[in-house]
Scaffold this motif. Structure first.
Motif, mmCIF file in Angstrom:
data_model
loop_
_atom_site.group_PDB
_atom_site.id
_atom_site.type_symbol
_atom_site.label_atom_id
_atom_site.label_comp_id
_atom_site.label_asym_id
_atom_site.label_seq_id
_atom_site.Cartn_x
_atom_site.Cartn_y
_atom_site.Cartn_z
ATOM 1 N N UNK A 234 0.831 -1.200 0.000
ATOM 2 C CA UNK A 234 0.000 0.000 0.000
ATOM 3 C C UNK A 234 0.870 1.257 0.000
ATOM 4 N N UNK A 235 1.963 1.213 0.708
ATOM 5 C CA UNK A 235 2.837 2.382 0.816
ATOM 6 C C UNK A 235 3.623 2.621 -0.457
ATOM 7 N N UNK A 256 -10.104 -8.217 4.552
ATOM 8 C CA UNK A 256 -8.720 -7.733 4.586
ATOM 9 C C UNK A 256 -8.657 -6.316 5.154
ATOM 10 N N UNK A 257 -9.537 -5.435 4.693
ATOM 11 C CA UNK A 257 -9.534 -4.047 5.167
ATOM 12 C C UNK A 257 -9.815 -3.975 6.659
ATOM 13 N N UNK A 258 -10.705 -4.847 7.135
ATOM 14 C CA UNK A 258 -11.016 -4.883 8.563
ATOM 15 C C UNK A 258 -9.793 -5.287 9.378
ATOM 16 N N UNK A 259 -9.073 -6.317 8.901
ATOM 17 C CA UNK A 259 -7.875 -6.773 9.626
ATOM 18 C C UNK A 259 -6.765 -5.722 9.550
ATOM 19 N N UNK A 269 -7.087 2.506 2.545
ATOM 20 C CA UNK A 269 -7.154 3.746 1.761
ATOM 21 C C UNK A 269 -6.680 4.937 2.555
ATOM 22 N N UNK A 270 -7.046 5.002 3.851
ATOM 23 C CA UNK A 270 -6.591 6.104 4.690
ATOM 24 C C UNK A 270 -5.092 6.022 4.925
#
Length: 273
Positions: A234-235, A256-259, A269-270
Motif C-alpha cells: 500500500x505504501x 482484509x480491510x477490517x484486519x 485507503x486512509x
C-alpha cells in the motif's frame, strides 16, 4: 530487456567485472554452457517458470521467488519451462568478496547449483536493488564497478535478512521448517493445518510448540507477516486494494480491510493517504 555490464582493472580477471540484467523470455529461450562461467551466476525468477537441467538430466522447474546460484565452473543448462511458456528473471554474473559466503548453507540441488526461495516482498526488494545498476550513469569505470557490486551486495543482504528471520540458533527444526514455509507461501491462501502438515506435526502439537517457540500463535504470526506485506504494498505501489488483499492471501477485500485497520489503526485507503 536491460543489461548493464562493467569491467575495471585487469579485464581478464572475472573478479573485476559485474553484469546485471533483467528480461522476459519466451519458450525458445535456452542457455547451455558446458563449463559454466568463471564467476557466480544469480538468477531470481520474477514470473513464469524456468527449467534447469543437470549433466545427469536431473531437472528442477522454478517458480516466482526461487533463487538459483550457479558456482564458478558449474554446468549451465537452463531456459523457459514449457509449463508457463515464459520466464521473467533478474540475474547477475559477479565474483563476491570473501565474506559473502553465507549461501553455503543453501540446499544443493546438484553439484555447482544452490537454491533458495524468498517471499514476494523480498523478491521485490532484490529486483529493486539490482535495477539501480540500470538507473545510474557513471563515467569512471572503477566507481561504476564498485556501485554495481554494491547493488548485488544489497540484493544479497535482503535475501539474508529474509532467511535470518526464520533461522535462529536453538530453534526447533520443525518450527524453522514451518517459518520457511510461511515465508514463501503467506501471499497465498494458507491454512494452519497445511503448515502443521508441512512441519510433520499434528495440528494441536504444532500449535502448542509454535506458541512456545514464537510467543504467539501460528495464526497471529501468519497475519503479522501478511500485514507487513500489505503495508509495504500500500505504501510503495498503486495497486488497487482488492489486488493487495489477494497478494496478501485474503480472498475477501472487505475482511482484509477490517484486519488491516485493526493492525494499523487506519483503513488501507486512509493509510495510503
Amino acid at each position: 530487456m536491460r543489461i548493464q555490464s562493467i569491467g575495471w582493472g585487469r579485464d581478464e580477471d572475472p573478479a573485476h567485472s559485474v553484469t546485471i540484467g533483467e528480461f522476459e523470455q519466451g519458450l525458445d529461450y535456452r542457455t547451455i554452457r558446458q563449463s559454466g562461467t568463471p564467476n557466480y551466476l544469480l538468477i531470481l525468477t520474477r514470473g513464469g517458470s524456468g527449467r534447469v537441467l543437470s549433466e545427469r538430466r536431473e531437472q528442477v522447474d522454478t517458480q516466482p521467488g526461487d533463487i538459483l546460484l550457479f558456482e564458478p565452473g558449474a554446468y549451465h543448462n537452463y531456459g523457459t519451462s514449457a509449463v508457463s511458456g515464459r520466464w521473467d528473471i533478474v540475474w547477475s554474473h559477479f565474483v563476491p568478496p570473501a565474506d559473502w559466503d553465507y549461501w553455503k548453507t543453501w540446499p544443493t540441488r546438484w553439484s555447482g547449483l544452490r537454491f533458495s526461495r524468498v517471499g514476494p516482498v523480498t523478491s521485490g526488494r532484490v529486483c529493486d536493488a539490482l535495477r539501480l545498476a540500470h538507473d545510474t550513469e557513471f563515467t569512471v569505470r572503477d566507481t561504476a564497478g564498485a556501485f554495481m557490486l554494491n547493488c548485488v551486495q544489497r540484493a544479497w543482504l535482503f535475501i539474508r535478512q529474509a532467511e535470518e528471520r526464520v533461522r535462529l540458533p536453538g530453534r526447533d527444526p520443525r518450527i524453522q521448517k514451518a517459518l520457511h514455509f510461511i515465508e514463501t507461501r503467506y501471499s497465498s491462501v494458507l491454512s494452519i493445518g497445511e503448515i502443521a502438515a508441512h512441519s510433520g506435526l499434528s495440528l494441536s502439537r504444532f500449535a502448542h510448540l509454535f506458541k512456545d517457540e514464537m510467543e504467539r500463535t501460528p495464526q497471529q504470526y501468519l497475519e503479522a507477516r501478511r500485514m507487513e506485506q500489505a503495508r509495504n504494498l500500500i505504501r510503495f505501489s498503486n495497486l488497487p486494494i482488492g489486488d493487495v488483499a489477494r497478494l496478501c492471501g485474503y480472498e475477501d477485500a472487505f475482511y482484509f480491510s477490517t484486519r488491516f485497520k485493526r493492525a494499523f489503526g487506519r483503513s488501507p485507503r486512509a493509510f495510503r493517504g
